[in-house]
Design a protein around this motif. Structure first.
Motif, PDB file in Angstrom:
ATOM      1  N   ARG A  19      -5.393  -0.024   0.154  1.00  0.00           N
ATOM      2  CA  ARG A  19      -6.711  -1.002   0.366  1.00  0.00           C
ATOM      3  C   ARG A  19      -6.719  -2.381   0.982  1.00  0.00           C
ATOM      4  NH1 ARG A  19     -10.735  -3.150  -3.141  1.00  0.00           N
ATOM      5  NH2 ARG A  19     -12.814  -3.207  -2.270  1.00  0.00           N
ATOM      6  N   ARG A  20      -5.454  -2.834   0.216  1.00  0.00           N
ATOM      7  CA  ARG A  20      -4.901  -4.255   0.725  1.00  0.00           C
ATOM      8  C   ARG A  20      -4.016  -4.122   1.920  1.00  0.00           C
ATOM      9  NH1 ARG A  20      -5.257  -8.337  -3.481  1.00  0.00           N
ATOM     10  NH2 ARG A  20      -7.073  -7.974  -4.897  1.00  0.00           N
ATOM     11  N   LYS A  21      -3.838  -2.951   2.409  1.00  0.00           N
ATOM     12  CA  LYS A  21      -2.658  -2.938   3.502  1.00  0.00           C
ATOM     13  C   LYS A  21      -1.397  -3.259   3.170  1.00  0.00           C
ATOM     14  CE  LYS A  21      -6.201  -2.689   7.200  1.00  0.00           C
ATOM     15  NZ  LYS A  21      -7.352  -2.571   6.208  1.00  0.00           N
ATOM     16  N   LEU A  22      -0.881  -3.077   1.832  1.00  0.00           N
ATOM     17  CA  LEU A  22       0.369  -3.491   1.549  1.00  0.00           C
ATOM     18  C   LEU A  22       1.399  -2.418   1.298  1.00  0.00           C
ATOM     19  CD1 LEU A  22      -0.698  -6.027  -1.435  1.00  0.00           C
ATOM     20  CD2 LEU A  22       0.299  -6.787   0.900  1.00  0.00           C
ATOM     21  N   THR A  23       2.478  -2.416   1.197  1.00  0.00           N
ATOM     22  CA  THR A  23       3.644  -1.553   1.399  1.00  0.00           C
ATOM     23  C   THR A  23       3.959  -1.741  -0.187  1.00  0.00           C
ATOM     24  OG1 THR A  23       5.501  -3.006   1.673  1.00  0.00           O
ATOM     25  CG2 THR A  23       4.474  -1.842   3.764  1.00  0.00           C
ATOM     26  N   GLN A  24       4.772  -0.748  -0.694  1.00  0.00           N
ATOM     27  CA  GLN A  24       5.340  -0.739  -2.086  1.00  0.00           C
ATOM     28  C   GLN A  24       6.090  -2.049  -2.244  1.00  0.00           C
ATOM     29  OE1 GLN A  24       7.312   3.293  -3.159  1.00  0.00           O
ATOM     30  NE2 GLN A  24       5.047   3.981  -3.695  1.00  0.00           N
ATOM     31  N   LEU A  27       4.137  -5.294  -2.431  1.00  0.00           N
ATOM     32  CA  LEU A  27       3.318  -5.346  -3.661  1.00  0.00           C
ATOM     33  C   LEU A  27       4.364  -5.571  -4.652  1.00  0.00           C
ATOM     34  CD1 LEU A  27       0.805  -5.386  -5.326  1.00  0.00           C
ATOM     35  CD2 LEU A  27       0.798  -2.948  -5.431  1.00  0.00           C
ATOM     36  N   ALA A  28       5.424  -4.905  -4.738  1.00  0.00           N
ATOM     37  CA  ALA A  28       6.450  -5.197  -5.928  1.00  0.00           C
ATOM     38  C   ALA A  28       6.896  -6.585  -5.890  1.00  0.00           C
ATOM     39  CB  ALA A  28       7.622  -4.189  -5.514  1.00  0.00           C
ATOM     40  N   GLN A  29       7.009  -7.289  -4.638  1.00  0.00           N
ATOM     41  CA  GLN A  29       7.426  -8.451  -4.727  1.00  0.00           C
ATOM     42  C   GLN A  29       6.290  -9.593  -5.168  1.00  0.00           C
ATOM     43  OE1 GLN A  29       8.402  -9.052  -0.395  1.00  0.00           O
ATOM     44  NE2 GLN A  29      10.828  -8.281  -0.807  1.00  0.00           N
ATOM     45  N   LEU A  30       5.204  -9.212  -4.507  1.00  0.00           N
ATOM     46  CA  LEU A  30       4.125 -10.048  -5.280  1.00  0.00           C
ATOM     47  C   LEU A  30       3.826 -10.112  -6.931  1.00  0.00           C
ATOM     48  CD1 LEU A  30       1.506  -9.131  -2.478  1.00  0.00           C
ATOM     49  CD2 LEU A  30       2.391 -11.524  -2.828  1.00  0.00           C
ATOM     50  N   PHE A  33       7.901  -7.376  -9.303  1.00  0.00           N
ATOM     51  CA  PHE A  33       8.703  -5.839  -9.844  1.00  0.00           C
ATOM     52  C   PHE A  33       9.607  -5.419  -8.990  1.00  0.00           C
ATOM     53  CE2 PHE A  33       4.301  -4.143 -11.617  1.00  0.00           C
ATOM     54  CZ  PHE A  33       4.389  -4.911 -12.702  1.00  0.00           C
ATOM     55  N   THR A  34      10.598  -4.276  -9.023  1.00  0.00           N
ATOM     56  CA  THR A  34      11.329  -3.639  -8.189  1.00  0.00           C
ATOM     57  C   THR A  34      10.619  -2.748  -7.687  1.00  0.00           C
ATOM     58  OG1 THR A  34      12.215  -2.140  -9.879  1.00  0.00           O
ATOM     59  CG2 THR A  34      13.413  -4.156  -9.776  1.00  0.00           C
ATOM     60  N   ARG A  35      11.028  -2.278  -6.488  1.00  0.00           N
ATOM     61  CA  ARG A  35      10.383  -1.346  -5.608  1.00  0.00           C
ATOM     62  C   ARG A  35      10.624   0.113  -6.435  1.00  0.00           C
ATOM     63  NH1 ARG A  35      11.526   0.916   0.686  1.00  0.00           N
ATOM     64  NH2 ARG A  35       9.630   2.414   0.714  1.00  0.00           N
ATOM     65  N   GLU A  36      11.613   0.301  -6.969  1.00  0.00           N
ATOM     66  CA  GLU A  36      11.876   1.520  -7.728  1.00  0.00           C
ATOM     67  C   GLU A  36      10.909   1.603  -9.049  1.00  0.00           C
ATOM     68  OE1 GLU A  36      14.095  -0.741  -7.151  1.00  0.00           O
ATOM     69  OE2 GLU A  36      15.055   0.734  -5.415  1.00  0.00           O
ATOM     70  N   LYS A  37      10.320   0.554  -9.780  1.00  0.00           N
ATOM     71  CA  LYS A  37       9.369   0.612 -10.763  1.00  0.00           C
ATOM     72  C   LYS A  37       8.150   0.571  -9.962  1.00  0.00           C
ATOM     73  CE  LYS A  37       7.900  -2.594 -14.115  1.00  0.00           C
ATOM     74  NZ  LYS A  37       7.927  -3.690 -14.969  1.00  0.00           N
ATOM     75  N   MET A  38       7.674   0.071  -8.641  1.00  0.00           N
ATOM     76  CA  MET A  38       6.435   0.422  -8.365  1.00  0.00           C
ATOM     77  C   MET A  38       6.363   1.634  -7.924  1.00  0.00           C
ATOM     78  SD  MET A  38       3.605  -0.598  -7.304  1.00  0.00           S
ATOM     79  CE  MET A  38       4.199  -2.854  -7.638  1.00  0.00           C
ATOM     80  N   ARG A  39       7.236   2.292  -7.311  1.00  0.00           N
ATOM     81  CA  ARG A  39       7.377   3.749  -6.941  1.00  0.00           C
ATOM     82  C   ARG A  39       7.064   4.639  -8.064  1.00  0.00           C
ATOM     83  NH1 ARG A  39      12.023   4.596  -5.055  1.00  0.00           N
ATOM     84  NH2 ARG A  39      11.676   3.757  -2.928  1.00  0.00           N
TER      85      ARG A  39
END
Length: 269
Positions: A19-24, A27-30, A33-39
């Motif tokens: 909805r915020r038009k963000l990639t994983q 959002l992880a950087q914001l 988090f790590t991308r793996e954690k977000m996934r």
């Protein structure tokens, strides 16, 4: 579906991110988090996210932790989402936080679903399940307004007194609980085994609870909390196959016993 509360965190995070038009990755950087954690969170692989992570999501998306966990945000309309983001107390407004399952006839008119005694045990777990609702008997009552949503419940024993045993009571669905006027007659659907009661309902907005009063003066009024309520259905009509009876001595004793059970439950709390 069991009575255990379903958690919607993984679906909600993915939905809000898109909805915020963000990639994983973004959002992880914001959120640091790590991308793996977000996934893993979005896949539901993280069963017990930390309190710190929940607070980060809550602060970023401007939603309460309760909403992130308990409300299926993917089913809400944009205005409902904005209401949540504005911090409005959606739990006091009741079913505005979920989509009410309904059925329609061949002319796309809403049916009035019928909940007989034999279906009552499953209603508290299936009330928001479209498959369960579609399995209920249904009919169309031309005397009811076309604009409302209605459901008919069958009374059992003294659970809905003074409604007689086996009587059928039709109620109109109340979407906004805060709009309930003082002493509105309602079928109240509660959590737990004895989950159907017929009472006069008054909203206590300051304390965020409800006062329930019986039409029978032998039953004392009592308070229920918001978390104990599943649905309110405002009384519209009652179907009887016999004339109502006057209270008997046994019913008076049952009323006194019911009051005693309520007092004991309050003491336990």
């Amino acid at each position: 579906m069991s009575e255990q509360q379903k958690i919607f965190l993984s679906e909600n995070i993915g939905f809000l991110r898109k909805r915020r038009k963000l990639t994983q990755q973004q959002l992880a950087q914001l959120l640091d988090f790590t991308r793996e954690k977000m996934r893993a969170i979005e896949k539901g692989a993280t069963k017990n996210p930390s309190v710190e992570d929940l607070v980060k999501f809550s602060d970023f998306f401007k939603l309460s932790v309760d909403s992130l966990l308990k409300v299926n945000l993917t089913k809400l309309q944009e205005l409902q989402l904005r209401e949540l983001e504005a911090g409005n107390d959606v739990y006091m407004t009741g079913s505005r936080i979920r989509v009410l399952p309904i059925t329609v006839d061949v002319e796309n008119r809403q049916n009035c679903e019928y909940v007989p005694i034999k279906a009552k045990m499953g209603y508290s777990s299936g009330y928001n399940d479209p498959e369960y609702i579609s399995s209920l008997p249904k009919y169309n009552d031309p005397s009811l307004s076309r604009t409302g949503t209605y459901r008919t419940f069958q009374a059992e024993g003294d659970s809905m007194y003074p409604v007689p045993d086996k009587a059928e009571v039709t109620g109109a669905y109340i979407e906004n609980w805060l709009a309930i006027k003082q002493d509105t007659p309602c079928i109240v659907i509660l959590k737990g085994a004895n989950n159907f009661v017929f009472k006069l309902v008054t909203v206590n907005k300051n304390e965020k609870n409800f006062l329930l009063k019986s039409l029978n003066p032998l039953y004392k009024p009592y308070i229920i909390e918001v978390d104990d309520v599943l649905e309110f259905w405002e009384f519209k009509k009652m179907h009887l196959d016999r004339l109502p009876e006057q209270p008997t001595e046994m019913q008076e004793l049952k009323g006194m016993f019911n009051d005693l059970k309520i007092e004991i439950a309050k003491l336990k709390k």
